[in-house]
Every structure is written in structure tokens, then in C-alpha cells.
Design an enzyme around this catalytic site. Structure first.
Site, PDB file in Angstrom:
ATOM      1  N   HIS A  45       5.362   1.031   8.016  1.00  0.00           N
ATOM      2  CA  HIS A  45       4.756   2.334   8.327  1.00  0.00           C
ATOM      3  C   HIS A  45       5.736   3.434   7.938  1.00  0.00           C
ATOM      4  O   HIS A  45       6.941   3.301   8.143  1.00  0.00           O
ATOM      5  CB  HIS A  45       4.449   2.447   9.827  1.00  0.00           C
ATOM      6  CG  HIS A  45       3.216   1.734  10.233  1.00  0.00           C
ATOM      7  ND1 HIS A  45       3.245   0.513  10.863  1.00  0.00           N
ATOM      8  CD2 HIS A  45       1.914   2.057  10.100  1.00  0.00           C
ATOM      9  CE1 HIS A  45       2.002   0.127  11.104  1.00  0.00           C
ATOM     10  NE2 HIS A  45       1.176   1.048  10.655  1.00  0.00           N
ATOM     11  N   LYS A  65       0.820  -1.222   0.000  1.00  0.00           N
ATOM     12  CA  LYS A  65       0.000   0.000   0.000  1.00  0.00           C
ATOM     13  C   LYS A  65       0.853   1.272   0.000  1.00  0.00           C
ATOM     14  O   LYS A  65       0.544   2.228  -0.688  1.00  0.00           O
ATOM     15  CB  LYS A  65      -0.900  -0.044   1.240  1.00  0.00           C
ATOM     16  CG  LYS A  65      -1.833   1.115   1.398  1.00  0.00           C
ATOM     17  CD  LYS A  65      -2.676   0.913   2.641  1.00  0.00           C
ATOM     18  CE  LYS A  65      -3.407   2.158   3.047  1.00  0.00           C
ATOM     19  NZ  LYS A  65      -4.144   1.959   4.301  1.00  0.00           N
ATOM     20  N   TYR A  72      -1.042   2.020  16.699  1.00  0.00           N
ATOM     21  CA  TYR A  72      -1.039   0.585  16.958  1.00  0.00           C
ATOM     22  C   TYR A  72      -0.533   0.265  18.366  1.00  0.00           C
ATOM     23  O   TYR A  72      -1.052  -0.611  19.033  1.00  0.00           O
ATOM     24  CB  TYR A  72      -0.106  -0.139  15.973  1.00  0.00           C
ATOM     25  CG  TYR A  72      -0.637  -0.270  14.602  1.00  0.00           C
ATOM     26  CD1 TYR A  72      -1.182  -1.472  14.171  1.00  0.00           C
ATOM     27  CD2 TYR A  72      -0.576   0.781  13.702  1.00  0.00           C
ATOM     28  CE1 TYR A  72      -1.652  -1.612  12.888  1.00  0.00           C
ATOM     29  CE2 TYR A  72      -1.046   0.652  12.420  1.00  0.00           C
ATOM     30  CZ  TYR A  72      -1.587  -0.547  12.015  1.00  0.00           C
ATOM     31  OH  TYR A  72      -2.044  -0.684  10.754  1.00  0.00           O
ATOM     32  N   ARG A  74      -1.137  -7.397  11.480  1.00  0.00           N
ATOM     33  CA  ARG A  74      -0.194  -6.284  11.497  1.00  0.00           C
ATOM     34  C   ARG A  74      -0.238  -5.520  12.815  1.00  0.00           C
ATOM     35  O   ARG A  74       0.795  -5.212  13.411  1.00  0.00           O
ATOM     36  CB  ARG A  74      -0.518  -5.351  10.327  1.00  0.00           C
ATOM     37  CG  ARG A  74       0.522  -4.338  10.031  1.00  0.00           C
ATOM     38  CD  ARG A  74       0.284  -3.801   8.618  1.00  0.00           C
ATOM     39  NE  ARG A  74       1.257  -2.792   8.301  1.00  0.00           N
ATOM     40  CZ  ARG A  74       0.969  -1.510   8.105  1.00  0.00           C
ATOM     41  NH1 ARG A  74      -0.269  -1.106   8.181  1.00  0.00           N
ATOM     42  NH2 ARG A  74       1.904  -0.662   7.817  1.00  0.00           N
TER      43      ARG A  74
END
Length: 182
Positions: free
Chosen positions: A132, A37, A141, A109
Site C-alpha cells: 500500500h 498494481k 483494511y 490481502r
């Protein structure tokens, strides 16, 4: 799922792993993530997953066994969709007695980030594995993990007993609301 968790993979990355992307080394396995992504240009990144001491839950051993069992020598390692990853996680969360609606493909994740933060990994190391790009995102997170770790540091021995389901009220009977034995 072990590889997904141990590598902090997005579900799309997990289902895209091909045989040619895997390199078993003495320390574990290196997996090339060709595209993700946050890497739309396709530069790729390599995730290194070490052998675990606990052989039953070792993702490297499990991956080797899967490749041998499925007789894979090219192409996709996992012939599943990203939706199947999410549904599988929910299925096993339910079997474990958890609220399955709180778990999905993203749990691999976020679970990795949270677990490694709990054992003291720094943000940059977590970011290197999860891909990230900003500390702000990875902190979303790990915030919960740090909160619980901080709270545990201030527990009394009696609290720790309750959390483990071993606390007893004075005057007999264990009871109500503790950690639940089982």
C-alpha cells in the site's frame, strides 16, 4: 493460499510468482514481486515470509512441499489464474460455513492486513508487506480489526464466555444467540 495470505499478496502477484523469484533462507522465504498494481515501472519488491510455529499451517513448509511434489524447477509456481484464486477462496469459505459472497481473491490481502493489525502490527509494517502506498488505503483494511479489538478490550468475562459459546443464562439452559458451540 497460505503464501497468498501470509505475504499479503494481490491475486495477480500470487499467480505471477516464478521459481526464480523464490529464495529460501534460514528465517523462511523471500519472494520477489517483479510487478504489481502500484509498481508499474517494474522496480519490484521482496516479501519475506517467516516460518510459522504451527508446521501444519506454515506457508514456507507448504511452499517447499508444493515445489517438491509438483517437481517445479523453473517457471510459474502456481499454474492458475487470478480468477481461480478467487473461486478457490469462495469454495473454502463455503465449506467453512461462511457466506462465500463476502470472500474473493482480495480476501488474502485484506485478511493479512486485518490479522496483523489485530495482533498489534503498526500501519507502516503492514504497508511494507502489502505494498500500500498510503495509510488511508491500509486503514480501510484494518478499521474493522481495530473496532473488534477495541470492543473485546471492554468485554466482561460473561461476554467472553458467550463469544466462545460457553455462556449460560442463570437458571439453567444455555441458549439462544450465544457464540454457538461447535
Amino acid at each position: 493460499m497460505l503464501i497468498g495470505f501470509a505475504g499479503g499478496f494481490r491475486r495477480s502477484e500470487l499467480v505471477s510468482i516464478e521459481y526464480e523469484d523464490i529464495d529460501f533462507v534460514n528465517e523462511g522465504v523471500k519472494i520477489l514481486v517483479k510487478r504489481s498494481k502500484t509498481d508499474q515501472t517494474g522496480l519490484g519488491m521482496t516479501k519475506a515470509i517467516p516460518y510459522f510455529e504451527n508446521k501444519i499451517y506454515c506457508p514456507v513448509i507448504s511452499l517447499k512441499e508444493w515445489i517438491t511434489h509438483a517437481k517445479i524447477n523453473n517457471g510459474k509456481i502456481f499454474n492458475i489464474s487470478d480468477k481461480t484464486v478467487a473461486l478457490t477462496i469462495q469454495k473454502y469459505a463455503l465449506l467453512a460455513g461462511l457466506d462465500k459472497t463476502k470472500y474473493a481473491g482480495h480476501s488474502l490481502r485484506s485478511g493479512f492486513a486485518t490479522s496483523t493489525a489485530e495482533i498489534g502490527a503498526d500501519e507502516r509494517s503492514i504497508m511494507a508487506m502489502t505494498g500500500h502506498k498510503t495509510t488511508q488505503m491500509v486503514r480501510r483494511y484494518i478499521r474493522e480489526a481495530v473496532s473488534y479489538t477495541h470492543l473485546r478490550a471492554h468485554e466482561t468475562p460473561e461476554h467472553r464466555g458467550w463469544r466462545r459459546g460457553r455462556g449460560k443464562k442463570k437458571g439453567g439452559g444455555g441458549g439462544g444467540g450465544g457464540g454457538g458451540g461447535g
